[in-house]
Write a protein that holds these residues in place. Sequence first.
Motif, PDB file in Angstrom:
ATOM      1  N   ALA A 171       8.676   5.428  38.387  1.00  0.00           N
ATOM      2  CA  ALA A 171       9.802   5.711  37.505  1.00  0.00           C
ATOM      3  C   ALA A 171      10.701   6.791  38.099  1.00  0.00           C
ATOM      4  N   LYS A 172      10.097   7.845  38.638  1.00  0.00           N
ATOM      5  CA  LYS A 172      10.883   8.921  39.244  1.00  0.00           C
ATOM      6  C   LYS A 172      11.682   8.409  40.430  1.00  0.00           C
ATOM      7  N   LEU A 177      16.716   6.571  43.310  1.00  0.00           N
ATOM      8  CA  LEU A 177      17.409   5.551  44.095  1.00  0.00           C
ATOM      9  C   LEU A 177      18.580   4.962  43.322  1.00  0.00           C
ATOM     10  N   GLN A 178      18.477   4.878  41.995  1.00  0.00           N
ATOM     11  CA  GLN A 178      19.596   4.392  41.193  1.00  0.00           C
ATOM     12  C   GLN A 178      20.785   5.351  41.308  1.00  0.00           C
ATOM     13  N   VAL A 220      15.324  -3.118  40.350  1.00  0.00           N
ATOM     14  CA  VAL A 220      13.876  -3.299  40.490  1.00  0.00           C
ATOM     15  C   VAL A 220      13.377  -2.616  41.753  1.00  0.00           C
ATOM     16  N   LEU A 221      12.259  -1.906  41.615  1.00  0.00           N
ATOM     17  CA  LEU A 221      11.524  -1.372  42.755  1.00  0.00           C
ATOM     18  C   LEU A 221      10.416  -2.364  43.057  1.00  0.00           C
ATOM     19  N   ARG A 222      10.544  -3.068  44.163  1.00  0.00           N
ATOM     20  CA  ARG A 222       9.599  -4.125  44.502  1.00  0.00           C
ATOM     21  C   ARG A 222       8.587  -3.592  45.511  1.00  0.00           C
ATOM     22  N   LEU A 223       7.335  -3.464  45.089  1.00  0.00           N
ATOM     23  CA  LEU A 223       6.270  -3.021  45.985  1.00  0.00           C
ATOM     24  C   LEU A 223       5.682  -4.251  46.655  1.00  0.00           C
ATOM     25  N   CYS A 224       5.684  -4.250  47.979  1.00  0.00           N
ATOM     26  CA  CYS A 224       5.263  -5.420  48.758  1.00  0.00           C
ATOM     27  C   CYS A 224       4.152  -5.013  49.720  1.00  0.00           C
ATOM     28  N   CYS A 225       3.155  -5.873  49.836  1.00  0.00           N
ATOM     29  CA  CYS A 225       2.096  -5.656  50.816  1.00  0.00           C
ATOM     30  C   CYS A 225       1.799  -6.976  51.511  1.00  0.00           C
ATOM     31  N   THR A 281      20.834  -3.110  48.431  1.00  0.00           N
ATOM     32  CA  THR A 281      19.393  -2.933  48.532  1.00  0.00           C
ATOM     33  C   THR A 281      19.136  -1.667  49.334  1.00  0.00           C
ATOM     34  N   LEU A 282      18.310  -0.781  48.793  1.00  0.00           N
ATOM     35  CA  LEU A 282      17.904   0.439  49.473  1.00  0.00           C
ATOM     36  C   LEU A 282      16.436   0.281  49.812  1.00  0.00           C
TER      37      LEU A 282
END
Length: 445
Positions: A171-172, A177-178, A220-225, A281-282
């Motif tokens: 959230a932080k 980033l927003q 959206v913060l997309r966490l990818c692995c 996109t950041l």
Amino acid sequence: GIRRLACPLPFMRPSALPASSPAGTDRPRLDGGGPLAPSGSAVLPLGQEVGAPGDSAQAALASFSWARLLEDPGRRRELCEALSTDSFAVVEVPEDLARDVALMQELSMQFFGRPSEERRGLGRLRLYRDKVVGYRELAGGGACFLEVHALAGGGAIPRPKAPLGLALAAAKLHLQLQAMARELITWLAEHAGVPPAALLQSLDEAELRNLEDGDCGSSVLRLCCYGCGPDADQDDNHQGVADVEGDGGALVQRTGSDQEEAENEGSDVFFDEHTDASFLTLAPVGSQPGLQMRDASGAAWLDVESGFSGCGGHLVVFIGDFVEVLTNGRYTAACHRVAARRARTSGGWRGGEAAGQRPSLEGRRLSMPFLVRGQPGSRLDTTEFLVAFPAAPLMRLEGMAYADLRRFLDLKGRRRFSGGHLLGLPTTTTAIGEGGEGGRAPGAA
């Protein structure tokens, strides 16, 4: 000019810019979106020393310091020119943000290291107030994604129970980033002669004060692995890896011919070429290099993460479809893909490896792109702006629903890039409880 941070992942040596680079720029100039590359396109690793044997020499990118961008209008102008001609740029972030990114990376790796049953317990991709949230595994667990949105009033959705603190850290970072994205879009608009409000009108405020408590931000913060599942080395590791990064919606399955072309290039592609259905996109530099952008000719890929910190110090900013459309092509959406680069040997290709790093194809790649998006229920109207600024490069829209434009861009992207099978998305808003449980998964998943 690349700042070295204390980090277990070493930097590659940056090389000098070629003599043909324009004065006052940090980097080679690209046209930001050439034609689709022919079969057998080359990969040019950034950070390779000029004149070194192997692939064509390519200068290393230097980063734009965020602190200096805030202070120096001339530097902001150079950044906007880079994004106008190249569609992407690398930004060195302040130390406090770098620490937050590094913490998020560590927590994300802990999350993806949890048992798959626990991760799946968060629920699959679904709609929460018209935004896609949830967890997804593809390619036998070889590719895993967690779509995270900040909540107005605090917290994030979904909210994993472990590791402790992931939701709060996400959230932080989402809010930071927003705020950065809104600043960047303001600079881009001013540089193009467009009123910033014309591009910002559907976006959330930096602190989400435009939303009621309990609603979530549209970005959206997309966490990818990649390579994190127990079945990551199975034969289907590259079949069915979906284009989640393309639009966060339609999922595109790769074809065998796509992977065959990648094999010829010496790369192993996780996500095929696409543009993002976002404003910007950041993308903080991944734990292993893998983000690739088209070069000016469209015949080669650029390893844009090579030579930069994979521990939070740098992020890649690139243009999305919405900015391209709204500015009538003044800025062009970045064509990119995610791939693991392999080095050439006398016997063929092998996994590339920087000193102290695990080979890309043997280790995990963690990334966390932040896709800047508008509220699905908003409307876009540029008529008043065009009355005041008739020469502005701004598309005329008269109360067009954001969701309608999004669907158009998704269809456009599929027709240009997919060439494979499409999987469905959630089509109805689903109520999700406090713990992020429940919801309906995509029908074709």
